[in-house]
Write a protein that holds these residues in place. Structure first.
Motif, PDB file in Angstrom:
ATOM      1  N   UNK A   1      -5.916  15.005   6.308  1.00 53.02           N
ATOM      2  CA  UNK A   1      -6.006  15.716   7.587  1.00 53.02           C
ATOM      3  C   UNK A   1      -7.157  16.723   7.632  1.00 53.02           C
ATOM      4  N   UNK A   2      -7.931  16.821   6.555  1.00 52.22           N
ATOM      5  CA  UNK A   2      -9.038  17.777   6.450  1.00 52.22           C
ATOM      6  C   UNK A   2      -8.524  19.207   6.595  1.00 52.22           C
ATOM      7  N   UNK A   3      -7.408  19.493   5.922  1.00 53.11           N
ATOM      8  CA  UNK A   3      -6.814  20.826   5.905  1.00 53.11           C
ATOM      9  C   UNK A   3      -6.670  21.287   4.461  1.00 53.11           C
ATOM     10  N   UNK A   4      -6.291  22.531   4.291  1.00 50.54           N
ATOM     11  CA  UNK A   4      -5.945  23.050   2.971  1.00 50.54           C
ATOM     12  C   UNK A   4      -4.468  22.741   2.701  1.00 50.54           C
TER      13      UNK A   4
ATOM     14  N   UNK B   1       0.818  -1.218   0.000  1.00 49.34           N
ATOM     15  CA  UNK B   1       0.000   0.000   0.000  1.00 49.34           C
ATOM     16  C   UNK B   1       0.851   1.268   0.000  1.00 49.34           C
ATOM     17  N   UNK B   2       0.215   2.373  -0.287  1.00 47.24           N
ATOM     18  CA  UNK B   2       0.894   3.666  -0.366  1.00 47.24           C
ATOM     19  C   UNK B   2       1.525   4.013   0.976  1.00 47.24           C
ATOM     20  N   UNK B   3       2.802   4.385   0.957  1.00 50.34           N
ATOM     21  CA  UNK B   3       3.495   4.833   2.165  1.00 50.34           C
ATOM     22  C   UNK B   3       3.636   6.338   2.204  1.00 50.34           C
ATOM     23  N   UNK B   4       3.822   6.955   1.038  1.00 52.03           N
ATOM     24  CA  UNK B   4       4.044   8.392   0.961  1.00 52.03           C
ATOM     25  C   UNK B   4       2.979   9.023   0.072  1.00 52.03           C
ATOM     26  N   UNK B   5       2.552  10.237   0.471  1.00 51.93           N
ATOM     27  CA  UNK B   5       1.567  10.968  -0.314  1.00 51.93           C
ATOM     28  C   UNK B   5       2.064  12.390  -0.530  1.00 51.93           C
ATOM     29  N   UNK B   6       1.521  13.038  -1.549  1.00 56.02           N
ATOM     30  CA  UNK B   6       1.906  14.425  -1.814  1.00 56.02           C
ATOM     31  C   UNK B   6       1.133  15.372  -0.895  1.00 56.02           C
ATOM     32  N   UNK B   7       1.403  16.653  -1.033  1.00 56.94           N
ATOM     33  CA  UNK B   7       0.802  17.652  -0.145  1.00 56.94           C
ATOM     34  C   UNK B   7      -0.713  17.679  -0.269  1.00 56.94           C
ATOM     35  N   UNK B   8      -1.225  17.599  -1.489  1.00 54.43           N
ATOM     36  CA  UNK B   8      -2.680  17.631  -1.698  1.00 54.43           C
ATOM     37  C   UNK B   8      -3.363  16.463  -0.990  1.00 54.43           C
TER      38      UNK B   8
END
Length: 100
Positions: free
Chosen positions: A41-44, A28-35
């Motif tokens: 995290x329910x943030x911008x 499974x995915x370990x790293x994600x981009x900023x978006x």
């Protein structure tokens, strides 16, 4: 993916999976981009960018020019933001002034 692996995974969501690329050996995915991290995290995304500059946000990794967040680090940071009361534990206590 195996059915039991899907039941154990709390993340990523369907919209992340549609853009994700899996490597069979990596799992499974370990790293994600900023978006993706911001959505998780329910943030911008801009909020995470500010945290990177000013500090106080989740730990991030820099792979060349690419910024990535480990999902475990996002979970750890979210847990560190957990509060029981709105009173800050580090704030000094202000005592009333006796004006007699």
């Amino acid at each position: 993916m195996r059915k039991d692996a899907n039941q154990q995974r709390r993340w990523p969501t369907g919209d992340i999976l549609r853009r994700a690329r899996f490597v069979d050996d990596a799992g499974p995915i370990r790293f994600v981009d900023t978006e993706a991290a911001a959505r998780y995290l329910a943030l911008e995304a801009h909020t995470l960018e500010c945290y990177r500059s000013l500090g106080g946000g989740p730990i991030f990794h820099k792979f060349g020019k690419w910024v990535r967040y480990a999902v475990d680090d996002l979970d750890a940071w979210a847990e560190s933001c957990r509060r029981v009361t709105t009173a800050s534990p580090a704030a000094p206590r202000v005592l009333p002034i006796d004006l007699e």
